[in-house]
Design a protein around this motif. Structure first.
Motif, PDB file in Angstrom:
ATOM      1  N   SER A 120       4.020 -39.293  -4.663  1.00  0.00           N
ATOM      2  CA  SER A 120       2.610 -39.635  -4.845  1.00  0.00           C
ATOM      3  C   SER A 120       2.180 -40.486  -3.663  1.00  0.00           C
ATOM      4  O   SER A 120       2.971 -41.306  -3.170  1.00  0.00           O
ATOM      5  CB  SER A 120       2.418 -40.425  -6.148  1.00  0.00           C
ATOM      6  N   PRO A 121       0.944 -40.332  -3.194  1.00  0.00           N
ATOM      7  CA  PRO A 121       0.473 -41.218  -2.122  1.00  0.00           C
ATOM      8  C   PRO A 121       0.393 -42.676  -2.559  1.00  0.00           C
ATOM      9  O   PRO A 121       0.288 -43.571  -1.727  1.00  0.00           O
ATOM     10  CB  PRO A 121      -0.914 -40.664  -1.786  1.00  0.00           C
ATOM     11  N   LEU A 122       0.459 -42.921  -3.879  1.00  0.00           N
ATOM     12  CA  LEU A 122       0.435 -44.289  -4.389  1.00  0.00           C
ATOM     13  C   LEU A 122       1.787 -44.987  -4.267  1.00  0.00           C
ATOM     14  O   LEU A 122       1.867 -46.207  -4.405  1.00  0.00           O
ATOM     15  CB  LEU A 122       0.025 -44.295  -5.864  1.00  0.00           C
ATOM     16  N   MET A 123       2.847 -44.211  -4.041  1.00  0.00           N
ATOM     17  CA  MET A 123       4.193 -44.766  -4.090  1.00  0.00           C
ATOM     18  C   MET A 123       4.991 -44.359  -2.847  1.00  0.00           C
ATOM     19  O   MET A 123       4.744 -43.321  -2.239  1.00  0.00           O
ATOM     20  CB  MET A 123       4.939 -44.270  -5.341  1.00  0.00           C
ATOM     21  N   LEU A 164       9.298 -42.524 -10.496  1.00  0.00           N
ATOM     22  CA  LEU A 164       9.985 -41.504 -11.287  1.00  0.00           C
ATOM     23  C   LEU A 164       9.079 -40.932 -12.373  1.00  0.00           C
ATOM     24  O   LEU A 164       9.165 -39.741 -12.703  1.00  0.00           O
ATOM     25  CB  LEU A 164      11.249 -42.104 -11.904  1.00  0.00           C
ATOM     26  N   GLN A 165       8.199 -41.748 -12.932  1.00  0.00           N
ATOM     27  CA  GLN A 165       7.237 -41.252 -13.915  1.00  0.00           C
ATOM     28  C   GLN A 165       6.253 -40.276 -13.279  1.00  0.00           C
ATOM     29  O   GLN A 165       5.819 -39.313 -13.918  1.00  0.00           O
ATOM     30  CB  GLN A 165       6.498 -42.426 -14.555  1.00  0.00           C
ATOM     31  N   LEU A 166       5.899 -40.514 -12.027  1.00  0.00           N
ATOM     32  CA  LEU A 166       4.969 -39.632 -11.318  1.00  0.00           C
ATOM     33  C   LEU A 166       5.641 -38.364 -10.790  1.00  0.00           C
ATOM     34  O   LEU A 166       4.957 -37.415 -10.412  1.00  0.00           O
ATOM     35  CB  LEU A 166       4.327 -40.384 -10.151  1.00  0.00           C
ATOM     36  N   ILE A 195      -8.291 -50.299 -10.245  1.00  0.00           N
ATOM     37  CA  ILE A 195      -8.229 -48.846 -10.460  1.00  0.00           C
ATOM     38  C   ILE A 195      -6.811 -48.350 -10.723  1.00  0.00           C
ATOM     39  O   ILE A 195      -6.620 -47.171 -11.008  1.00  0.00           O
ATOM     40  CB  ILE A 195      -8.808 -48.068  -9.261  1.00  0.00           C
ATOM     41  N   ARG A 196      -5.812 -49.214 -10.663  1.00  0.00           N
ATOM     42  CA  ARG A 196      -4.427 -48.762 -10.755  1.00  0.00           C
ATOM     43  C   ARG A 196      -4.055 -48.366 -12.181  1.00  0.00           C
ATOM     44  O   ARG A 196      -4.193 -49.138 -13.117  1.00  0.00           O
ATOM     45  CB  ARG A 196      -3.482 -49.833 -10.247  1.00  0.00           C
ATOM     46  N   ARG A 197      -3.527 -47.136 -12.320  1.00  0.00           N
ATOM     47  CA  ARG A 197      -3.164 -46.608 -13.629  1.00  0.00           C
ATOM     48  C   ARG A 197      -1.695 -46.230 -13.729  1.00  0.00           C
ATOM     49  O   ARG A 197      -1.176 -46.034 -14.836  1.00  0.00           O
ATOM     50  CB  ARG A 197      -4.011 -45.365 -13.944  1.00  0.00           C
ATOM     51  N   GLN A 198      -1.002 -46.083 -12.592  1.00  0.00           N
ATOM     52  CA  GLN A 198       0.396 -45.660 -12.641  1.00  0.00           C
ATOM     53  C   GLN A 198       1.325 -46.791 -13.069  1.00  0.00           C
ATOM     54  O   GLN A 198       2.462 -46.549 -13.468  1.00  0.00           O
ATOM     55  CB  GLN A 198       0.839 -45.092 -11.286  1.00  0.00           C
TER      56      GLN A 198
END
Length: 443
Positions: free
Chosen positions: A50-53, A161-163, A428-431
Motif C-alpha cells: 500500500s502507498p500508506l505503508m 499485513l492487514q492491507l 483521515i487515517r483508517r488503516q
C-alpha cells in the motif's frame, strides 16, 4: 540523528537497575518481529502493499539501523554498517510511498544486519553501568526508547499485513474471553484538577512534563463504541448525511467514496462481514469498532448527541483522579493478559467487557488495549515541553494537522502503553487499529 553521548544532567540521581528489563524488552520485540514475518516469501517482503505503508523488509532494516545509531554509536559503541544505510532508512527523508524504490537490503541481508546489531548491543550493554549519570541512560531511557520503537514498528507491520492482498496471511490467534452481553452505559467523571503527563523513566518527551489540568465534570462511555453500535449509524444513513460530518471529513468521504469502516463489506440487507488478515468472517457486533478515521469517529459522536473526549479528559478517566502516579487504569501493576488485550497475539479486538481486571477505579472498561481511541485534541507539546533526545520524534508533528489517540490497540505491546502515552495521526487515517468512545457534557 543521534547526538554525541550526553553530558551528565545537573542534580541527577542514581537510577534504579534497568539493564535486565532493557534486554528482556529488546528480545521480546525482536521475537515478535521475526515471528510475524516468518514464512513470508521474499517477494512479499519486498512488495509495497500500500502507498500508506513501507515494504515489510524496509521496517526490518530500519529498526536495526535505529538501534545501531542509538544503542551503539550514541553510546560510544562500534559502528557496524556503511553510513549510506542511514539515508536509506531515514523515515523523515523518505515518505512511505517512495521506499520501495530505495536501494534496500534484500530480506536475507536485512535480517542478518538486524541480528548483527543485536549481538553487538548485547556485548555493549554488559559494559554499561547501571548508575550512569548520562541522560540517555537514566533509568535505561534510550534502551526503552529503542524497544518501544521496534514494538511500534511491529504494530506497523501488522497494519501492512492487514492491507496485503497478494498473499493469504492467516495468523494463529490467541483465544480471547467471550463474556455475555454487557450493558453499555456512561460513567460520571467529577470535575477538578488532575495531573496530566508523567516523569516515568521510559516515557517519551511528548508525555512530559507532568502538569496540572482543570476539567469540568463530564460523562464518558464505559466501553468503546462497538461494531453493533456503529452499524446502526451506518444503516441509518449516517454516511449520507452531511449534518454529522466535519466539512473536511465530508469532503474526504466524497472523494474516497467511503460508506462504512475499512474492511467491512455488505453481504445482504442486514448482513455484514469484515476481512481480518486472511479471514473473511461475519461482523462481530460485540467488539469495538476499528479501522475508522477521526472524521468517522467525530461524525458518529455528533449523530449520537455526544462528542469525542479531549485527551486530558481521557487521561483523567484512566488515572481515576489519583493524587499520586497511576501508570495504568487498574493501578501500578504491569499489564498482563488478564488486564487487557495487548501484544498482538489475538490479531483483533476482544468483545467489550472481556477484561474485568482492567477496569479503572471509576468503572471504565477497555481503556488500554483492543483499539486506539481517537480524542478531540490536536497533538501539541505540554507546557514546558523540551524535545529529547531528537526533535523528529514528536515536535515536528505538533499542530492542528494531527489528532491524538490514546490507550493502545490489540497490536500494541505492553511496554508501549500507559495512561500517559500519546499516539497521533492524520484525521483521515483508517488503516491503523483505531476506534473511539464518546463523551458528553454534564447539563
Amino acid at each position: 540523528m543521534p547526538s554525541p553521548v550526553d553530558s551528565p544532567a545537573p542534580g541527577s540521581v542514581t537510577p534504579q537497575p534497568w539493564k535486565a528489563r532493557a534486554w528482556q524488552e529488546l528480545e521480546a520485540a525482536r521475537r515478535r518481529t521475526l515471528d510475524m514475518l516468518a514464512g513470508l516469501p521474499e517477494a512479499e517482503l519486498l512488495r509495497q502493499h500500500s502507498p500508506l505503508m513501507s515494504p515489510l523488509v524496509w521496517d526490518v532494516a530500519h529498526v536495526a539501523n535505529y538501534e545501531e545509531q542509538w544503542l551503539l554509536r550514541a553510546l560510544r559503541g562500534p559502528s557496524l554498517s556503511d553510513p549510506s544505510l542511514d539515508a536509506v532508512y531515514d523515515a523523515f527523508r523518505h515518505p512511505r510511498s517512495t521506499r520501495s524504490a530505495l536501494p534496500m537490503l534484500a530480506p536475507e541481508a536485512a535480517f542478518a544486519y538486524a541480528a548483527r546489531v543485536r549481538e553487538a548491543v548485547r556485548e555493549h550493554l554488559e559494559h554499561l553501568p547501571e548508575d550512569s549519570p548520562l541522560p540517555l541512560l537514566q533509568g535505561g531511557f534510550v534502551f526503552g526508547m529503542v524497544a518501544q520503537h521496534e514494538q511500534q514498528h511491529a504494530e506497523t507491520l501488522a497494519a501492512t499485513l492487514q492491507l496485503m492482498t497478494t498473499w493469504e496471511y492467516r495468523p494463529a490467534a490467541r483465544a480471547l474471553p467471550r463474556p455475555g452481553a454487557v450493558p453499555l452505559h456512561e460513567v460520571f467523571i467529577p470535575g477538578g484538577t488532575s495531573l496530566q503527563g508523567t516523569s516515568a523513566a521510559w516515557a517519551y518527551d511528548n508525555e512530559r512534563p507532568a502538569h496540572p489540568v482543570h476539567l469540568a465534570p463530564f460523562f464518558l462511555d464505559a466501553h468503546p463504541t462497538t461494531n453493533g453500535d456503529y452499524l446502526v449509524f451506518v444503516e441509518s444513513g449516517g454516511y449520507e448525511d452531511p449534518r454529522w460530518w466535519h466539512p473536511s471529513g465530508w469532503a474526504f468521504l466524497q472523494s474516497e467514496d467511503i460508506r462504512h469502516p475499512l474492511f467491512w463489506a455488505r453481504l445482504g440487507p442486514r448482513t455484514w462481514s469484515r476481512r481480518r488478515f486472511g479471514f473473511v468472517e461475519p461482523l462481530p457486533r460485540d467488539e469495538p469498532v476499528q479501522h475508522v478515521c477521526w472524521y468517522e469517529a467525530d461524525a458518529y459522536a455528533r449523530w449520537a448527541g455526544k462528542r469525542l473526549p479531549s485527551e486530558a479528559e481521557w487521561e483523567r478517566a484512566a488515572t481515576g483522579g489519583s493524587p499520586g502516579p497511576r501508570a495504568f487504569p487498574w493501578g501500578q501493576a504491569l499489564p498482563t493478559p488478564a488486564h487487557a488485550n495487548l501484544g498482538g497475539q489475538a490479531w483483533g479486538p476482544a468483545p467489550v467487557g472481556a477484561f474485568p481486571e482492567g477496569q479503572s477505579a471509576e468503572g471504565l472498561w477497555g481503556l488500554l488495549g483492543d483499539v486506539w481511541e481517537w480524542t478531540a485534541s490536536d497533538f501539541d507539546g505540554y507546557p514546558g515541553f523540551r524535545p529529547h533526545p531528537y526533535r523528529e520524534y514528536s515536535e515536528v508533528f505538533f499542530g492542528p494537522g494531527h489528532k491524538v489517540l490514546r490507550g493502545g490497540a490489540w497490536a500494541s505491546a505492553p511496554v508501549a502503553v500507559r495512561n500517559s502515552f500519546r499516539n497521533w495521526d492524520l484525521p483521515i487515517r483508517r488503516q491503523i487499529f483505531a476506534g473511539f468512545r464518546c463523551a458528553r457534557d454534564v447539563p
